[in-house]
Design a protein around this motif. Structure first.
Motif, PDB file in Angstrom:
ATOM      1  N   ASP A  43       0.855  -1.186   0.000  1.00 30.82           N
ATOM      2  CA  ASP A  43       0.000   0.000   0.000  1.00 30.82           C
ATOM      3  C   ASP A  43       0.892   1.237   0.000  1.00 30.82           C
ATOM      4  OD1 ASP A  43      -1.930   1.899   0.308  1.00 30.82           O
ATOM      5  OD2 ASP A  43      -2.724   1.150   2.201  1.00 30.82           O
ATOM      6  N   GLY A  45       1.837   5.107   0.001  1.00 35.40           N
ATOM      7  CA  GLY A  45       1.290   6.360   0.479  1.00 35.40           C
ATOM      8  C   GLY A  45       2.366   7.426   0.507  1.00 35.40           C
ATOM      9  N   GLN A  49      -0.944  10.278   3.876  1.00 33.79           N
ATOM     10  CA  GLN A  49      -1.900  10.402   2.776  1.00 33.79           C
ATOM     11  C   GLN A  49      -1.818   9.188   1.858  1.00 33.79           C
ATOM     12  OE1 GLN A  49      -1.751  14.450   0.826  1.00 33.79           O
ATOM     13  NE2 GLN A  49       0.057  14.681   2.119  1.00 33.79           N
ATOM     14  N   ASP A  50      -2.920   8.861   1.193  1.00 36.45           N
ATOM     15  CA  ASP A  50      -2.882   7.870   0.139  1.00 36.45           C
ATOM     16  C   ASP A  50      -2.129   8.444  -1.053  1.00 36.45           C
ATOM     17  OD1 ASP A  50      -4.395   6.022   1.552  1.00 36.45           O
ATOM     18  OD2 ASP A  50      -6.291   6.792   0.765  1.00 36.45           O
ATOM     19  N   GLY A 107      -6.172   1.003  -3.086  1.00 36.68           N
ATOM     20  CA  GLY A 107      -4.782   1.382  -3.279  1.00 36.68           C
ATOM     21  C   GLY A 107      -3.792   0.294  -2.940  1.00 36.68           C
ATOM     22  N   GLN A 219       2.902  -1.144   4.332  1.00 36.42           N
ATOM     23  CA  GLN A 219       2.804   0.245   3.886  1.00 36.42           C
ATOM     24  C   GLN A 219       4.166   0.718   3.397  1.00 36.42           C
ATOM     25  OE1 GLN A 219       1.159   2.389   7.267  1.00 36.42           O
ATOM     26  NE2 GLN A 219      -0.892   2.281   6.401  1.00 36.42           N
TER      27      GLN A 219
END
Length: 267
Positions: A43, A45, A49-50, A107, A219
């Protein structure tokens, strides 16, 4: 009386430890020969924030950037269990392209590891890029991935090697507006090795079992590519990162620190 209580406490502790050890041994024995699948969800980012293509993101030095492509190579995936035993995913299949263009609506980009040895895993390790041992096998030793890398724009030429990253877009600074931004960090043949290994502990145990598909949510904070271990300036050569022996190791080190396991699901 105190001596008796102390002796009782010690005996109870020994009994609990013994039972726990027996349970671990029984579990390990019961899982021998069993397999399960594991999903690693990457994921991307930017800070909290995405990541979104075409969105402008600010850097700590006042520069900004927006990307039109974002992809990187992951290889040599392995898992370590609670007893310190490592499971290494099969070599010929152990290389992946994490491409933001393939992300789902949340995402996330999925990598599925099939037929992983059943165990309780506590740690994930993977490499960013291609290690020198794999490169030393030559073009003929890369299997189907060489063609995939060519099609995805993740290879300069065989003599130069793979692009480990492909971050393409534009940047702006106090003196430049919408300048070209291309971060194609990689090793350069055998002369410059920018392969980096990343090890991430799990916040809770990943239990691989037949019929169960745990999900590991990784992430990746893209801001750390430019504002990570070392903060870099686009106006000082970091808007075009390709094969330079000064800039590419800095980006490689930054990228190796951008990952964290946020959570896992045992489902």
């Amino acid at each position: 009386m105190k001596i008796l209580k102390l002796a009782f406490t010690l005996m109870l502790a020994i009994t609990i430890l013994s039972c726990s050890s027996d349970d671990d041994a029984l579990l390990a024995t019961s899982l021998v020969g069993q397999k399960g699948d594991v999903v690693i969800k990457f994921d991307n980012g930017v800070g909290d924030q995405d990541f979104i293509f075409g969105v402008n993101y600010n850097k700590s030095n006042g520069e900004s950037y927006k990307l039109e492509s974002l992809k990187y190579l992951i290889s040599n995936v392995k898992l370590k269990d609670a007893n310190g035993i490592e499971y290494v995913y099969p070599y010929d299949e152990n290389i992946f392209i994490v491409d933001e263009a393939d992300a789902n609506n949340a995402g996330e980009i999925y990598i599925t590891l099939n037929n992983v040895d059943a165990a309780n895993y506590t740690e994930l390790t993977f490499g960013v890029g291609i290690d020198q041992e794999r490169y030393a096998l030559g073009a003929e030793g890369q299997g189907d991935f060489l063609e995939v890398a060519q099609e995805e724009g993740m290879l300069w030429s065989w003599a130069t090697g793979y692009r480990f990253t492909r971050f393409d877009g534009t940047y702006s600074s106090a003196v430049t507006t919408d300048g070209a931004l291309n971060v194609h960090m990689g090793s350069v043949g055998t002369d410059l090795d920018n392969y980096r290994e990343v090890t991430l502990p799990f916040p809770n145990t990943v239990r691989v079992r037949p019929g169960v598909e745990p999900q590991i949510h990784v992430q990746a904070d893209i801001s750390k590519v430019f504002d990570g271990e070392t903060s870099v300036n686009f106006e000082e050569g970091y808007s075009q990162v390709h094969t330079d022996p000064q800039t590419t190791p800095v980006i490689a080190n930054n990228i190796s620190k951008m990952f964290v396991v946020h959570h896992v699901h045992n489902e």
